[in-house]
Design a protein around this motif. Sequence first.
Motif, PDB file in Angstrom:
ATOM      1  N   SER A  52      45.321   2.163 -24.351  1.00  0.00           N
ATOM      2  CA  SER A  52      44.174   2.619 -25.135  1.00  0.00           C
ATOM      3  C   SER A  52      44.034   4.131 -25.139  1.00  0.00           C
ATOM      4  O   SER A  52      43.309   4.682 -25.974  1.00  0.00           O
ATOM      5  CB  SER A  52      42.885   1.985 -24.594  1.00  0.00           C
ATOM      6  N   ALA A  53      44.697   4.813 -24.217  1.00  0.00           N
ATOM      7  CA  ALA A  53      44.635   6.279 -24.179  1.00  0.00           C
ATOM      8  C   ALA A  53      45.336   6.894 -25.377  1.00  0.00           C
ATOM      9  O   ALA A  53      45.029   8.010 -25.790  1.00  0.00           O
ATOM     10  CB  ALA A  53      45.260   6.797 -22.882  1.00  0.00           C
ATOM     11  N   PHE A  54      46.294   6.155 -25.968  1.00  0.00           N
ATOM     12  CA  PHE A  54      47.013   6.648 -27.134  1.00  0.00           C
ATOM     13  C   PHE A  54      46.202   6.368 -28.393  1.00  0.00           C
ATOM     14  O   PHE A  54      45.478   5.373 -28.482  1.00  0.00           O
ATOM     15  CB  PHE A  54      48.380   5.973 -27.243  1.00  0.00           C
ATOM     16  N   SER A  55      46.315   7.237 -29.359  1.00  0.00           N
ATOM     17  CA  SER A  55      45.607   7.057 -30.624  1.00  0.00           C
ATOM     18  C   SER A  55      46.456   7.635 -31.743  1.00  0.00           C
ATOM     19  O   SER A  55      47.476   8.290 -31.498  1.00  0.00           O
ATOM     20  CB  SER A  55      44.245   7.756 -30.590  1.00  0.00           C
ATOM     21  N   LEU A  56      46.027   7.402 -32.977  1.00  0.00           N
ATOM     22  CA  LEU A  56      46.759   7.970 -34.109  1.00  0.00           C
ATOM     23  C   LEU A  56      46.694   9.489 -34.095  1.00  0.00           C
ATOM     24  O   LEU A  56      47.615  10.165 -34.544  1.00  0.00           O
ATOM     25  CB  LEU A  56      46.188   7.425 -35.418  1.00  0.00           C
ATOM     26  N   ALA A  57      45.590  10.025 -33.578  1.00  0.00           N
ATOM     27  CA  ALA A  57      45.465  11.482 -33.477  1.00  0.00           C
ATOM     28  C   ALA A  57      46.259  12.027 -32.291  1.00  0.00           C
ATOM     29  O   ALA A  57      46.702  13.175 -32.312  1.00  0.00           O
ATOM     30  CB  ALA A  57      43.997  11.877 -33.351  1.00  0.00           C
ATOM     31  N   ARG A  58      46.460  11.202 -31.245  1.00  0.00           N
ATOM     32  CA  ARG A  58      47.212  11.619 -30.064  1.00  0.00           C
ATOM     33  C   ARG A  58      48.262  10.548 -29.748  1.00  0.00           C
ATOM     34  O   ARG A  58      48.139   9.793 -28.784  1.00  0.00           O
ATOM     35  CB  ARG A  58      46.279  11.812 -28.870  1.00  0.00           C
ATOM     36  N   PRO A  59      49.308  10.466 -30.570  1.00  0.00           N
ATOM     37  CA  PRO A  59      50.302   9.404 -30.389  1.00  0.00           C
ATOM     38  C   PRO A  59      51.252   9.646 -29.229  1.00  0.00           C
ATOM     39  O   PRO A  59      51.962   8.741 -28.814  1.00  0.00           O
ATOM     40  CB  PRO A  59      51.058   9.418 -31.722  1.00  0.00           C
ATOM     41  N   GLU A  60      51.279  10.869 -28.707  1.00  0.00           N
ATOM     42  CA  GLU A  60      52.212  11.224 -27.635  1.00  0.00           C
ATOM     43  C   GLU A  60      51.446  11.903 -26.507  1.00  0.00           C
ATOM     44  O   GLU A  60      50.712  12.861 -26.740  1.00  0.00           O
ATOM     45  CB  GLU A  60      53.296  12.151 -28.198  1.00  0.00           C
ATOM     46  N   LEU A  61      51.623  11.408 -25.282  1.00  0.00           N
ATOM     47  CA  LEU A  61      50.884  11.921 -24.129  1.00  0.00           C
ATOM     48  C   LEU A  61      51.818  12.152 -22.958  1.00  0.00           C
ATOM     49  O   LEU A  61      52.833  11.466 -22.800  1.00  0.00           O
ATOM     50  CB  LEU A  61      49.793  10.924 -23.703  1.00  0.00           C
ATOM     51  N   GLY A  62      51.451  13.110 -22.123  1.00  0.00           N
ATOM     52  CA  GLY A  62      52.124  13.308 -20.859  1.00  0.00           C
ATOM     53  C   GLY A  62      51.424  12.494 -19.779  1.00  0.00           C
ATOM     54  O   GLY A  62      50.327  11.956 -19.998  1.00  0.00           O
ATOM     55  N   LEU A  63      52.020  12.425 -18.603  1.00  0.00           N
ATOM     56  CA  LEU A  63      51.431  11.653 -17.512  1.00  0.00           C
ATOM     57  C   LEU A  63      50.065  12.220 -17.129  1.00  0.00           C
ATOM     58  O   LEU A  63      49.126  11.463 -16.852  1.00  0.00           O
ATOM     59  CB  LEU A  63      52.367  11.655 -16.306  1.00  0.00           C
ATOM     60  N   ALA A  64      49.922  13.537 -17.145  1.00  0.00           N
ATOM     61  CA  ALA A  64      48.635  14.149 -16.821  1.00  0.00           C
ATOM     62  C   ALA A  64      47.569  13.762 -17.831  1.00  0.00           C
ATOM     63  O   ALA A  64      46.405  13.537 -17.469  1.00  0.00           O
ATOM     64  CB  ALA A  64      48.775  15.672 -16.762  1.00  0.00           C
ATOM     65  N   ASP A  65      47.958  13.679 -19.109  1.00  0.00           N
ATOM     66  CA  ASP A  65      47.011  13.259 -20.144  1.00  0.00           C
ATOM     67  C   ASP A  65      46.545  11.835 -19.895  1.00  0.00           C
ATOM     68  O   ASP A  65      45.364  11.506 -20.047  1.00  0.00           O
ATOM     69  CB  ASP A  65      47.658  13.341 -21.537  1.00  0.00           C
ATOM     70  N   ILE A  66      47.492  10.971 -19.538  1.00  0.00           N
ATOM     71  CA  ILE A  66      47.169   9.566 -19.280  1.00  0.00           C
ATOM     72  C   ILE A  66      46.225   9.451 -18.094  1.00  0.00           C
ATOM     73  O   ILE A  66      45.242   8.707 -18.128  1.00  0.00           O
ATOM     74  CB  ILE A  66      48.458   8.756 -19.035  1.00  0.00           C
ATOM     75  N   ARG A  67      46.513  10.201 -17.031  1.00  0.00           N
ATOM     76  CA  ARG A  67      45.642  10.172 -15.849  1.00  0.00           C
ATOM     77  C   ARG A  67      44.239  10.671 -16.192  1.00  0.00           C
ATOM     78  O   ARG A  67      43.233  10.088 -15.775  1.00  0.00           O
ATOM     79  CB  ARG A  67      46.244  11.028 -14.742  1.00  0.00           C
ATOM     80  N   ALA A  68      44.157  11.748 -16.992  1.00  0.00           N
ATOM     81  CA  ALA A  68      42.852  12.303 -17.351  1.00  0.00           C
ATOM     82  C   ALA A  68      42.050  11.331 -18.205  1.00  0.00           C
ATOM     83  O   ALA A  68      40.817  11.231 -18.080  1.00  0.00           O
ATOM     84  CB  ALA A  68      43.038  13.623 -18.103  1.00  0.00           C
ATOM     85  N   SER A  69      42.731  10.600 -19.084  1.00  0.00           N
ATOM     86  CA  SER A  69      42.044   9.673 -19.975  1.00  0.00           C
ATOM     87  C   SER A  69      41.601   8.401 -19.262  1.00  0.00           C
ATOM     88  O   SER A  69      40.553   7.846 -19.573  1.00  0.00           O
ATOM     89  CB  SER A  69      42.966   9.316 -21.146  1.00  0.00           C
ATOM     90  N   THR A  70      42.398   7.937 -18.304  1.00  0.00           N
ATOM     91  CA  THR A  70      42.126   6.642 -17.664  1.00  0.00           C
ATOM     92  C   THR A  70      41.435   6.745 -16.316  1.00  0.00           C
ATOM     93  O   THR A  70      40.790   5.797 -15.874  1.00  0.00           O
ATOM     94  CB  THR A  70      43.435   5.864 -17.471  1.00  0.00           C
TER      95      THR A  70
END
Length: 259
Positions: A22-40
């Motif tokens: 769910s952390a991924f979106s059409l506006a943010r289709p690509e994430l780094g591990l830090a992005d995933i940790r920050a979102s979740t």
Amino acid sequence: MTERDSAAAPLLVLKKITAILSAFSLARPELGLADIRASTGIPHSTAQRLVANMVQEGLLDRHGDRYRVGLKVAHWAAPATQGVDYLELITPVLRRLRDQLTETVCLFRASEGRRVCVAVAQTQHLLRRAVEVGSIMPLHVGSAGRVILAWSPEIAQEVYSAGLDAITDQTITSPDALRQAVAQTRADGYAITTGERVTSASGLSAPVFGPQAELFGALSVMGPTVRMPREVCESWVEPLLAAAEEATRLLGGRIPAAA
């Protein structure tokens, strides 16, 4: 570990995997591990382990140090929309946005040089703009028309050359001026208009895209300007874009690269 704890553990892991997807979106289709940790909010070691396992199982694809939702997920998602009418998918999105903003929300699609309302969630306010499913309107006026022209170049050229009739004193009747307004809409990703089709009425629209990144339609919020002055419309841009993105995702759509 008790029997109850053993049963709860897989569910907890599933919730974490769901949160990562769910952390991924059409506006943010690509994430780094830090992005995933920050979102979740998942701890580093747990997130690293789960992401690695998800890549191994095809739930995520890895590109260098970045991740995307895996193609296997898209393969699974395809049967969910097969045979389901798009209105069944999108109408709940319209209703939620209507409930959030309290104004009428519509979906417009282009048809034979005009735009047609194909779905609507009516406001509960007594003072409202009259629009029903099947309502037909010109493309050169209003925020929904602006969005359709912005992502439909061939239709736009036909409209520019057909002559722009004045409907109110706010209607754009110059092809060059309309081209500029359409270009701005494309750059912004949404359109806000006031009084172009109906005096003292405002509209706010954003594009919804289909599976080939083609324009599917324009998602619009509309109401009287007394309740929707420019500053209010601007404050509603984010919820509108979020709803348009959700509708795009439900259709299996994707945002075009240049959008």
